[in-house]
Design a protein around this motif. Structure first.
Motif, PDB file in Angstrom:
ATOM      1  N   ARG A  83       0.851  -1.189   0.000  1.00  0.00           N
ATOM      2  CA  ARG A  83       0.000   0.000   0.000  1.00  0.00           C
ATOM      3  C   ARG A  83       0.889   1.242   0.000  1.00  0.00           C
ATOM      4  O   ARG A  83       2.037   1.222   0.446  1.00  0.00           O
ATOM      5  N   ARG A  84       0.342   2.322  -0.488  1.00  0.00           N
ATOM      6  CA  ARG A  84       1.119   3.564  -0.598  1.00  0.00           C
ATOM      7  C   ARG A  84       1.436   4.132   0.770  1.00  0.00           C
ATOM      8  O   ARG A  84       2.553   4.599   1.023  1.00  0.00           O
ATOM      9  N   VAL A  85       0.455   4.095   1.690  1.00  0.00           N
ATOM     10  CA  VAL A  85       0.636   4.656   3.022  1.00  0.00           C
ATOM     11  C   VAL A  85       0.581   3.513   4.036  1.00  0.00           C
ATOM     12  O   VAL A  85      -0.485   2.971   4.331  1.00  0.00           O
ATOM     13  N   LEU A  86       1.720   3.136   4.568  1.00  0.00           N
ATOM     14  CA  LEU A  86       1.779   2.025   5.522  1.00  0.00           C
ATOM     15  C   LEU A  86       1.049   2.360   6.820  1.00  0.00           C
ATOM     16  O   LEU A  86       0.532   1.469   7.494  1.00  0.00           O
ATOM     17  N   ALA A  87       1.009   3.625   7.165  1.00  0.00           N
ATOM     18  CA  ALA A  87       0.360   4.040   8.414  1.00  0.00           C
ATOM     19  C   ALA A  87      -1.129   3.719   8.423  1.00  0.00           C
ATOM     20  O   ALA A  87      -1.751   3.726   9.493  1.00  0.00           O
ATOM     21  N   GLU A  88      -1.703   3.415   7.253  1.00  0.00           N
ATOM     22  CA  GLU A  88      -3.128   3.111   7.161  1.00  0.00           C
ATOM     23  C   GLU A  88      -3.406   1.608   7.210  1.00  0.00           C
ATOM     24  O   GLU A  88      -4.531   1.174   6.941  1.00  0.00           O
ATOM     25  N   ALA A  89      -2.399   0.809   7.566  1.00  0.00           N
ATOM     26  CA  ALA A  89      -2.534  -0.650   7.538  1.00  0.00           C
ATOM     27  C   ALA A  89      -3.185  -1.226   8.790  1.00  0.00           C
ATOM     28  O   ALA A  89      -3.389  -2.435   8.878  1.00  0.00           O
ATOM     29  N   GLY A  90      -3.532  -0.386   9.766  1.00  0.00           N
ATOM     30  CA  GLY A  90      -4.035  -0.875  11.047  1.00  0.00           C
ATOM     31  C   GLY A  90      -5.172  -1.879  10.958  1.00  0.00           C
ATOM     32  O   GLY A  90      -5.083  -2.977  11.527  1.00  0.00           O
ATOM     33  N   PRO A  91      -6.268  -1.578  10.248  1.00  0.00           N
ATOM     34  CA  PRO A  91      -7.379  -2.536  10.184  1.00  0.00           C
ATOM     35  C   PRO A  91      -6.980  -3.871   9.576  1.00  0.00           C
ATOM     36  O   PRO A  91      -7.427  -4.934  10.028  1.00  0.00           O
ATOM     37  N   GLN A 114       6.473  -8.556   4.455  1.00  0.00           N
ATOM     38  CA  GLN A 114       7.281  -8.408   3.245  1.00  0.00           C
ATOM     39  C   GLN A 114       6.820  -7.207   2.427  1.00  0.00           C
ATOM     40  O   GLN A 114       5.656  -7.110   2.037  1.00  0.00           O
ATOM     41  N   MET A 115       7.751  -6.303   2.167  1.00  0.00           N
ATOM     42  CA  MET A 115       7.453  -5.100   1.390  1.00  0.00           C
ATOM     43  C   MET A 115       7.706  -5.350  -0.096  1.00  0.00           C
ATOM     44  O   MET A 115       8.555  -6.154  -0.472  1.00  0.00           O
ATOM     45  N   ALA A 116       6.988  -4.661  -0.932  1.00  0.00           N
ATOM     46  CA  ALA A 116       7.207  -4.749  -2.372  1.00  0.00           C
ATOM     47  C   ALA A 116       8.574  -4.174  -2.723  1.00  0.00           C
ATOM     48  O   ALA A 116       9.110  -3.308  -2.014  1.00  0.00           O
ATOM     49  N   PHE A 121      12.004   3.671   1.422  1.00  0.00           N
ATOM     50  CA  PHE A 121      12.062   3.983   2.843  1.00  0.00           C
ATOM     51  C   PHE A 121      11.606   5.415   3.082  1.00  0.00           C
ATOM     52  O   PHE A 121      12.254   6.372   2.671  1.00  0.00           O
ATOM     53  N   GLN A 122      10.471   5.542   3.740  1.00  0.00           N
ATOM     54  CA  GLN A 122       9.973   6.834   4.203  1.00  0.00           C
ATOM     55  C   GLN A 122       9.894   6.728   5.717  1.00  0.00           C
ATOM     56  O   GLN A 122       8.961   6.127   6.266  1.00  0.00           O
ATOM     57  N   GLU A 127       7.852   4.127  10.441  1.00  0.00           N
ATOM     58  CA  GLU A 127       7.733   4.054  11.904  1.00  0.00           C
ATOM     59  C   GLU A 127       6.273   3.931  12.322  1.00  0.00           C
ATOM     60  O   GLU A 127       5.949   3.192  13.263  1.00  0.00           O
ATOM     61  N   ALA A 128       5.397   4.614  11.633  1.00  0.00           N
ATOM     62  CA  ALA A 128       3.972   4.494  11.944  1.00  0.00           C
ATOM     63  C   ALA A 128       3.495   3.055  11.753  1.00  0.00           C
ATOM     64  O   ALA A 128       2.671   2.551  12.527  1.00  0.00           O
ATOM     65  N   PHE A 129       4.017   2.384  10.735  1.00  0.00           N
ATOM     66  CA  PHE A 129       3.676   0.973  10.505  1.00  0.00           C
ATOM     67  C   PHE A 129       4.200   0.103  11.649  1.00  0.00           C
ATOM     68  O   PHE A 129       3.478  -0.753  12.172  1.00  0.00           O
ATOM     69  N   LEU A 130       5.439   0.312  12.043  1.00  0.00           N
ATOM     70  CA  LEU A 130       6.018  -0.483  13.132  1.00  0.00           C
ATOM     71  C   LEU A 130       5.203  -0.309  14.414  1.00  0.00           C
ATOM     72  O   LEU A 130       5.023  -1.264  15.178  1.00  0.00           O
TER      73      LEU A 130
END
Length: 270
Positions: A83-91, A114-116, A121-122, A127-130
């Motif tokens: 996904r473009r924004v990892l921070a939105e992966a919560g659900p 696993q990332m594409a 690296f942003q 960090e929001a994803f972690l």
């Protein structure tokens, strides 16, 4: 305190037609393939979780079909990482963690996110994803590792960020991917992807000897001197680590034989 952590060596998945009649005996019923595989390697990385949701009953069944000291790693769902924004992966992460993975109980190993190959690296978004990765599922402690494939991750900022969240990085031997070996968690996760058809067990004996030696060094808390670090100045605590080594790609028909050969080397003291 133990002097060394456990070293587990395995393969990716267990359903693969070319293994039938070679790794799997002729005539072995498919429903018994996991039982066979789990008695010849010591860990398996579940690939199906990357592509879709598995049933809680499946995790429970896999737990019951394997030896007591066996461990399953697994891939996190692609819907969380592609996904473009990892921070939105919560659900998506929450759905996966709540899908029944805790049915593996003490056999639940690290989760590989696993990332594409196109994912750069942003730092803030990563960090929001972690921060979204949960510490437990139904009372079972979770361990997380990320697999990155873009050269922008080749910066000391990346292992420093992972260490802050106690998340590991996948180490790989694939020359087209980032090539670094900075431990950032209390375990090490290696995916070897260069098996060759012309080699009897996929890898030359000398290469397997090297990986056995490196695994033993990591397990004892050390750092192999022949592998590069992104941040050689970062202090890494010398403490025993659990080590996972998976024979994943390259010429896949040889993967189980490479894994068994590495297990044999480790059994005789690397």
């Amino acid at each position: 305190m133990a002097k060394s952590g456990a070293i587990r060596v395995g393969i990716g998945g267990w359903t693969f037609e070319p293994w039938r009649g070679s790794f799997y005996p002729e005539g072995l019923t498919q429903k018994f393939e996991l039982a066979h595989a789990s008695r010849h390697v010591t860990a398996i990385e579940i690939n199906g979780t990357f592509y879709g949701t598995q049933k809680p009953e499946s995790f429970a069944k896999w737990h019951d079909e394997t030896p007591d000291d066996f461990v399953f790693a697994m891939k996190g769902p692609r819907f969380s990482t592609n996904r473009r924004v990892l921070a939105e992966a919560g659900p998506s992460i929450e759905r996966f963690v709540g899908s029944g993975i805790a049915r593996l109980k003490d056999k639940l190993g690290p989760i590989n996110w696993q990332m594409a190959a196109t994912k750069a690296f942003q730092p803030e978004d990563f960090e929001a994803f972690l921060a979204l990765l949960p510490a437990e599922a139904e009372g079972i402690a979770l361990r997380h590792v990320v697999e990155v494939r873009h050269q922008s991750f080749m910066t000391p900022e990346f292992p420093a960020l992972l260490a802050r969240y106690r998340v590991g990085a996948v180490f790989a031997d694939e020359p087209d991917y980032p090539f670094f070996f900075d431990p950032t968690a209390d375990f090490v996760y290696v995916r070897l992807q260069c098996a060759r058809e012309e080699e009897p067990v996929g890898y030359p004996p000398a290469v397997l000897d090297h990986w056995a030696g490196r695994a033993a060094v990591w397990a004892s808390g050390g750092l192999p001197e022949d592998l590069p670090l992104l941040d050689p100045k970062r202090r890494v605590k010398k403490t025993p680590r659990e080590v996972f080594v998976f024979m994943i790609n390259g010429f896949k028909p040889k993967a189980p034989f490479a894994a068994m050969s590495l297990i044999e080397r480790l059994g005789r003291g690397a």
